[in-house]
Design an enzyme around this catalytic site. Structure first.
Site, PDB file in Angstrom:
ATOM      1  N   SER A   1       0.842  -1.207   0.000  1.00  0.00           N
ATOM      2  CA  SER A   1       0.000   0.000   0.000  1.00  0.00           C
ATOM      3  C   SER A   1       0.872   1.250   0.000  1.00  0.00           C
ATOM      4  O   SER A   1       1.964   1.258   0.567  1.00  0.00           O
ATOM      5  CB  SER A   1      -0.874  -0.012   1.257  1.00  0.00           C
ATOM      6  OG  SER A   1      -1.470   1.259   1.465  1.00  0.00           O
TER       7      SER A   1
ATOM      8  N   TYR B   1      -1.458  -0.795  10.791  1.00  0.00           N
ATOM      9  CA  TYR B   1      -1.793  -1.440   9.503  1.00  0.00           C
ATOM     10  C   TYR B   1      -0.659  -1.201   8.510  1.00  0.00           C
ATOM     11  O   TYR B   1      -0.129  -2.148   7.910  1.00  0.00           O
ATOM     12  CB  TYR B   1      -3.106  -0.894   8.938  1.00  0.00           C
ATOM     13  CG  TYR B   1      -3.221  -1.106   7.458  1.00  0.00           C
ATOM     14  CD1 TYR B   1      -3.003  -0.050   6.566  1.00  0.00           C
ATOM     15  CD2 TYR B   1      -3.489  -2.361   6.941  1.00  0.00           C
ATOM     16  CE1 TYR B   1      -3.059  -0.261   5.196  1.00  0.00           C
ATOM     17  CE2 TYR B   1      -3.540  -2.576   5.568  1.00  0.00           C
ATOM     18  CZ  TYR B   1      -3.315  -1.516   4.711  1.00  0.00           C
ATOM     19  OH  TYR B   1      -3.356  -1.723   3.351  1.00  0.00           O
TER      20      TYR B   1
ATOM     21  N   LYS C   1       2.316  -3.751   6.589  1.00  0.00           N
ATOM     22  CA  LYS C   1       2.650  -3.808   5.156  1.00  0.00           C
ATOM     23  C   LYS C   1       4.157  -3.625   4.960  1.00  0.00           C
ATOM     24  O   LYS C   1       4.807  -4.358   4.215  1.00  0.00           O
ATOM     25  CB  LYS C   1       1.892  -2.718   4.384  1.00  0.00           C
ATOM     26  CG  LYS C   1       0.405  -2.954   4.266  1.00  0.00           C
ATOM     27  CD  LYS C   1       0.091  -4.235   3.493  1.00  0.00           C
ATOM     28  CE  LYS C   1      -1.399  -4.413   3.266  1.00  0.00           C
ATOM     29  NZ  LYS C   1      -1.723  -5.695   2.597  1.00  0.00           N
TER      30      LYS C   1
HETATM   31  C1  WQD Z   1      -9.778   9.508   0.778  1.00  0.00           C
HETATM   32  C2  WQD Z   1     -10.052  10.992   0.971  1.00  0.00           C
HETATM   33  C3  WQD Z   1     -10.285  11.653   3.256  1.00  0.00           C
HETATM   34  C4  WQD Z   1     -14.012   9.411   3.931  1.00  0.00           C
HETATM   35  C5  WQD Z   1      -6.968   4.707   2.952  1.00  0.00           C
HETATM   36  C6  WQD Z   1      -5.905   4.007   3.737  1.00  0.00           C
HETATM   37  C7  WQD Z   1      -4.899   3.401   2.796  1.00  0.00           C
HETATM   38  C8  WQD Z   1      -5.583   2.544   1.757  1.00  0.00           C
HETATM   39  C9  WQD Z   1      -6.666   3.320   1.035  1.00  0.00           C
HETATM   40  C10 WQD Z   1      -5.439   0.243   2.372  1.00  0.00           C
HETATM   41  C11 WQD Z   1      -9.271  11.609   2.123  1.00  0.00           C
HETATM   42  C12 WQD Z   1     -11.595  11.857   2.495  1.00  0.00           C
HETATM   43  C13 WQD Z   1     -12.871   9.946   3.363  1.00  0.00           C
HETATM   44  C14 WQD Z   1     -15.079  10.271   4.308  1.00  0.00           C
HETATM   45  C15 WQD Z   1     -13.824  12.145   3.521  1.00  0.00           C
HETATM   46  N1  WQD Z   1      -6.153   1.392   2.359  1.00  0.00           N
HETATM   47  N2  WQD Z   1     -12.785  11.289   3.158  1.00  0.00           N
HETATM   48  N3  WQD Z   1     -14.934  11.613   4.080  1.00  0.00           N
HETATM   49  O1  WQD Z   1      -7.276   7.705   3.614  1.00  0.00           O
HETATM   50  O2  WQD Z   1      -6.455   8.025   1.217  1.00  0.00           O
HETATM   51  O3  WQD Z   1      -6.408   5.763   2.238  1.00  0.00           O
HETATM   52  O4  WQD Z   1      -7.573   3.800   2.049  1.00  0.00           O
HETATM   53  O5  WQD Z   1      -4.363   0.023   1.876  1.00  0.00           O
HETATM   54  O6  WQD Z   1      -4.021   2.619   3.573  1.00  0.00           O
HETATM   55  O7  WQD Z   1      -5.235   4.984   4.523  1.00  0.00           O
HETATM   56  O8  WQD Z   1      -8.587   6.784   1.635  1.00  0.00           O
HETATM   57  O9  WQD Z   1     -10.978   6.753   1.097  1.00  0.00           O
HETATM   58  O10 WQD Z   1     -10.275   6.887   3.541  1.00  0.00           O
HETATM   59  O11 WQD Z   1      -9.968   8.867   2.059  1.00  0.00           O
HETATM   60  O12 WQD Z   1     -13.721  13.376   3.331  1.00  0.00           O
HETATM   61  O13 WQD Z   1     -16.147   9.856   4.852  1.00  0.00           O
HETATM   62  O14 WQD Z   1     -11.424  11.171   1.283  1.00  0.00           O
HETATM   63  O15 WQD Z   1     -10.037  12.736   4.159  1.00  0.00           O
HETATM   64  O16 WQD Z   1      -8.903  12.929   1.761  1.00  0.00           O
HETATM   65  P1  WQD Z   1      -7.150   7.187   2.216  1.00  0.00           P
HETATM   66  P2  WQD Z   1     -10.029   7.265   2.121  1.00  0.00           P
END
Ligand code: WQD
Length: 338
Positions: free
Chosen positions: A124, A148, A152
């Site tokens: 990741s 997590y 990885k």
């Molecule tokens: C994306 C954007 C949030 C939810 C995570 C893990 C990473 C990988 C992918 C496993 C950010 C914003 C989110 C919400 C929001 N997983 N957001 N409201 O954090 O980039 O990555 O998932 O490998 O390890 O960290 O993805 O989809 O959680 O967030 O505003 O209800 O959407 O702040 O900018 P992220 P995400």
């Protein structure tokens, strides 16, 4: 000769199995169904006309898992199985280290015992921690901000050390950015347990009327519209990257690391707009405080995967949102319990 896909009933695993079956590979799935459903096998069979051999087993039960290697001629492994919720890992670190690390050590022990020395590992972009700049390249410093991500990074290092100890191993490590979307059939897709942590499953449920609104976690980042920017990649593009990575690991001994992203960043509000256009439904949102640990921008430099694997993402954000909307429409409650 078969390919063992651990976690093959999961979101990315199932899409990868579909692509592998479509090119005639022989697949064995090992999955404990802790974050997936057995009915995914029916969906895979409907899409491909082939039903992969399935073992319901936990990598923590090495004796049970050894049956897979005894009963099948495993040539290579694609390793997806593992817990993957960042927030949960902070609350339950021991569960994450035991499940993800011990499970992988058991898998590696069986691979060595049975002479399966080719593996593609699901890593990741989280291993880059808080990158100093974007786009992110594979030689950027590695650091993690949660258990997590640490699992990885630890598994990457375990695989690297195995390659030093045994020159016959071929290992491709894929560092995913943000996988989203669903197969164009609408039969397989992302089915998170409980309230989704990630953006797109939440957005699709707001559009479907399941949740009242999306909380946008911060609009004061140093980005064009103030909301977080990420590199969203279609899960089918990501699945295809595994086929290229497996081919590479079969032909090249040692370990190599590849970013799997599009190289394009989209903000939360751009995603909201794209999903509204794709689904024809409004996505209500409210600006909320930043989520602890979030970074402003994260997107890949995908050049190395193109140069060495001959892979690049082909689908755009419209495809990702359209395919996700179709999956959501056809599976409002996700997969049915068997
Ligand atoms: C994306 C954007 C949030 C939810 C995570 C893990 C990473 C990988 C992918 C496993 C950010 C914003 C989110 C919400 C929001 N997983 N957001 N409201 O954090 O980039 O990555 O998932 O490998 O390890 O960290 O993805 O989809 O959680 O967030 O505003 O209800 O959407 O702040 O900018 P992220 P995400």
């Amino acid at each position: 000769m078969s390919i063992l896909v651990t976690g093959g009933c999961g979101f990315i695993g199932s899409h990868t199995v579909v692509e592998l079956l479509s090119i005639g590979e022989d697949i064995v799935i090992l999955d404990n169904l802790s974050n997936s459903k057995e009915c995914v096998l029916d969906r895979i069979e409907t899409i491909t006309g082939k039903r992969p051999k399935f073992y319901k087993a936990d990598l923590l039960d090495i004796d049970e898992c050894e049956k897979v290697f005894k009963e099948n001629d495993i040539e290579s492994v694609i390793h997806f199985a593992g817990f993957k919720a960042v927030g949960e890992s902070v609350a339950k670190p021991m569960m994450y280290y035991h499940n993800n690390i011990t499970g992988t050590l058991n898998l590696c022990a069986l691979m060595s015992k049975y002479g399966a020395k080719t593996i593609v590992f699901s890593s990741s972009a989280t291993v880059y921690g808080m990158p100093k700049s974007v786009p992110i390249s594979e030689d950027f410093p590695l650091s993690t901000t949660n258990p997590y991500g640490e699992t990885k990074l630890m598994i990457e290092r375990i695989l690297s050390d195995i390659c030093v100890s045994d020159k016959e191993y071929g290992v491709s490590v894929l560092r995913y950015f943000n996988p989203i979307g669903a197969h164009e059939s609408g039969l397989i897709g992302e089915d998170p347990k409980g309230i989704p942590n990630n953006l797109l499953p939440y957005v699709s449920r707001v559009a479907a009327g399941i949740y009242e609104h999306l909380s946008v976690f911060g609009d004061d980042y140093d980005t064009p519209d103030g909301t977080g920017v990420r590199d969203y990649i279609h899960v089918v593009d990501l699945a295809k990257a595994h086929l290229c990575a497996l081919d590479y690991a079969r032909k090249n001994k040692g370990i190599d690391y590849f970013n799997v992203g599009t190289g394009n960043g989209y903000s939360v509000l751009e995603i909201v707009k794209a999903y509204e256009e794709a689904s024809g439904k409004p996505v209500k949102y409210k600006i909320s405080p930043r989520r602890p640990g979030d970074i402003a921008e994260c997107y890949a430099n995908p050049e190395k995967a193109y140069k060495l694997l001959g892979w690049k993402a082909e689908k755009g954000i419209e495809d990702m949102c359209r395919d996700l909307a179709r999956w959501q429409e056809g599976n409002p409650e996700g997969y049915p319990d068997n």
